[in-house]
Design a protein around this motif. Structure first.
Motif, PDB file in Angstrom:
ATOM      1  N   UNK A  39      -6.300  -4.589  -3.183  1.00 17.39           N
ATOM      2  CA  UNK A  39      -7.320  -4.146  -1.950  1.00 17.39           C
ATOM      3  C   UNK A  39      -8.022  -5.430  -1.205  1.00 17.39           C
ATOM      4  N   UNK A  40      -7.981  -6.434  -2.071  1.00 16.69           N
ATOM      5  CA  UNK A  40      -8.590  -7.789  -1.306  1.00 16.69           C
ATOM      6  C   UNK A  40      -7.516  -8.504  -0.510  1.00 16.69           C
ATOM      7  N   UNK A  41      -6.294  -8.226  -1.248  1.00 18.75           N
ATOM      8  CA  UNK A  41      -5.147  -9.058  -0.259  1.00 18.75           C
ATOM      9  C   UNK A  41      -4.896  -8.216   1.041  1.00 18.75           C
ATOM     10  N   UNK A  42      -5.155  -6.947   0.978  1.00 19.29           N
ATOM     11  CA  UNK A  42      -5.078  -6.125   2.214  1.00 19.29           C
ATOM     12  C   UNK A  42      -6.367  -6.112   3.157  1.00 19.29           C
ATOM     13  N   UNK A  43      -7.593  -6.246   2.620  1.00 20.37           N
ATOM     14  CA  UNK A  43      -8.613  -7.007   3.420  1.00 20.37           C
ATOM     15  C   UNK A  43      -8.512  -8.327   4.007  1.00 20.37           C
ATOM     16  N   UNK A  44      -7.888  -9.093   3.354  1.00 15.97           N
ATOM     17  CA  UNK A  44      -7.431 -10.424   3.856  1.00 15.97           C
ATOM     18  C   UNK A  44      -6.591 -10.384   5.151  1.00 15.97           C
ATOM     19  N   UNK A  45      -5.717  -9.554   5.110  1.00 12.87           N
ATOM     20  CA  UNK A  45      -4.713  -9.379   6.160  1.00 12.87           C
ATOM     21  C   UNK A  45      -5.670  -8.857   7.222  1.00 12.87           C
TER      22      UNK A  45
END
Length: 157
Positions: free
Chosen positions: A125-131
């Motif tokens: 989830x955090x990685x997708x928010x970073x994108x």
């Protein structure tokens, strides 16, 4: 381009990279999501785009199918974070982090064959928010509430 011209809020369904009709894999690996977003950005301004983020996982296994000569097929089912991580724990399977795909995964030996888990969790989830932040998108849309790793709510606070 027509959607970008007409719409003021467009949610990109960037998941379902792998389904029960494909080989096992993540719902939405980070490279896949990046490609989807970059394609949309060719036609739609970032301030109109909402990134669709999956909150469920998939359990892949072999299923009996008498209609096939082989009598079996690869299949997947949707799992919650708690069910999927609990399945791995009960089976003694280690959960692994794939940093390239930004997904937690495991395999479980079952009678000499392997079942696979691809789980969306707080790190994915955090990685997708970073994108989303990197591409300066309007926001995100989550599908679906209920199966998520509850730790995502701490991230959103």
């Amino acid at each position: 381009a027509a959607l970008g011209a007409a719409g003021d809020f467009i949610s990109i369904m960037s998941y379902s990279q792998h389904t029960r009709r494909t080989p096992p894999g993540p719902q939405a690996g980070l490279p896949w999501m990046r490609e989807v977003v970059d394609y949309f950005l060719k036609f739609v301004p970032a301030e109109k785009l909402s990134l669709g983020i999956p909150l469920w996982g998939e359990h892949w296994y072999t299923r009996d199918d008498p209609s096939l000569p082989e009598r079996a097929r690869s299949w997947s089912e949707t799992v919650t974070w708690s069910w999927g991580s609990g399945l791995a724990e009960r089976a003694g399977a280690a959960l692994h982090w794939d940093s390239a795909q930004a997904v937690t995964w495991a395999y479980i030996e079952n009678g000499g064959t392997f079942e696979w888990l691809f789980l969306e969790d707080v790190r994915s989830f955090q990685a997708k928010l970073a994108l989303l932040r990197e591409r300066k998108l309007r926001g995100f849309s989550a599908w679906v509430l209920g199966p998520e790793d509850e730790r995502i709510w701490d991230v959103l606070r």
